[in-house]
Design an enzyme around this catalytic site. Structure first.
Site, PDB file in Angstrom:
ATOM      1  N   GLY A 142      38.302  37.484  54.776  1.00 56.46           N
ATOM      2  CA  GLY A 142      39.686  37.956  54.833  1.00 56.46           C
ATOM      3  C   GLY A 142      40.686  36.862  55.150  1.00 56.46           C
ATOM      4  N   CYS A 143      40.205  35.640  55.382  1.00 54.44           N
ATOM      5  CA  CYS A 143      41.095  34.502  55.605  1.00 54.44           C
ATOM      6  C   CYS A 143      41.144  33.674  54.326  1.00 54.44           C
ATOM      7  CB  CYS A 143      40.581  33.604  56.742  1.00 54.44           C
ATOM      8  SG  CYS A 143      40.850  34.268  58.373  1.00 54.44           S
ATOM      9  N   GLU A 144      42.350  33.280  53.916  1.00 50.94           N
ATOM     10  CA  GLU A 144      42.470  32.408  52.744  1.00 50.94           C
ATOM     11  C   GLU A 144      41.871  31.045  53.029  1.00 50.94           C
ATOM     12  OE1 GLU A 144      46.317  31.915  51.016  1.00 50.94           O
ATOM     13  OE2 GLU A 144      46.447  34.028  50.478  1.00 50.94           O
TER      14      GLU A 144
END
Length: 145
Positions: A59-61
């Protein structure tokens, strides 16, 4: 280093209350952004052997990893890192509130109110906001069992 309790003092200093005071004294988003970058410098680099797929935050770029353990003191201890400077600062903000805390305290902490109080929500891009929430959700998932 096996013991995450000694890995970082974040959560003891700075803690959520000291960050509330620092952000309240910082006027304007540019100054707050600088503060977030400075906070990121407090985060120790995660050892390469902890930067595994198992520890990678979804969920983190940017690339980010979270390692956790429940200590003998029954509190949770976290090691977290990212390859992005701003994300490192946001990690410190989360860990200031949740590191070295009990499962009950972690689950009960009102993270949305904390982010709002610090003024983060209105200035973070949607992807950064989602990444920040992904860190919190990962910590809550790991500590809810």
């Amino acid at each position: 280093m096996n013991n995450l309790n000694s890995y970082t003092a974040i959560g003891r200093e700075p803690n959520a209350e000291s960050l509330r005071q620092q952000f309240a004294a910082t006027h304007g988003w540019e100054n707050q952004y600088r503060l977030i970058i400075q906070l990121g410098k407090l985060l120790p680099a995660l050892p390469v052997e902890w930067q595994t797929e198992e520890n990678r935050l979804k969920g983190c770029e940017s690339q980010a990893w979270l390692k956790s353990e429940k200590g003998e003191d029954r509190n949770w201890h976290f090691a977290c890192d990212s390859d992005a400077r701003i994300v490192r600062g946001l990690i410190v903000i989360v860990l200031a509130a949740l590191n070295h805390q009990s499962s009950e305290a972690i689950q009960a902490f009102d993270m949305e109110a904390y982010f709002t109080e610090l003024g983060l929500e209105k200035h973070l891009s949607p992807s950064r906001g989602n990444g920040l929430r992904a860190i919190v959700l990962a910590i809550r998932d790991q500590t809810s069992a």
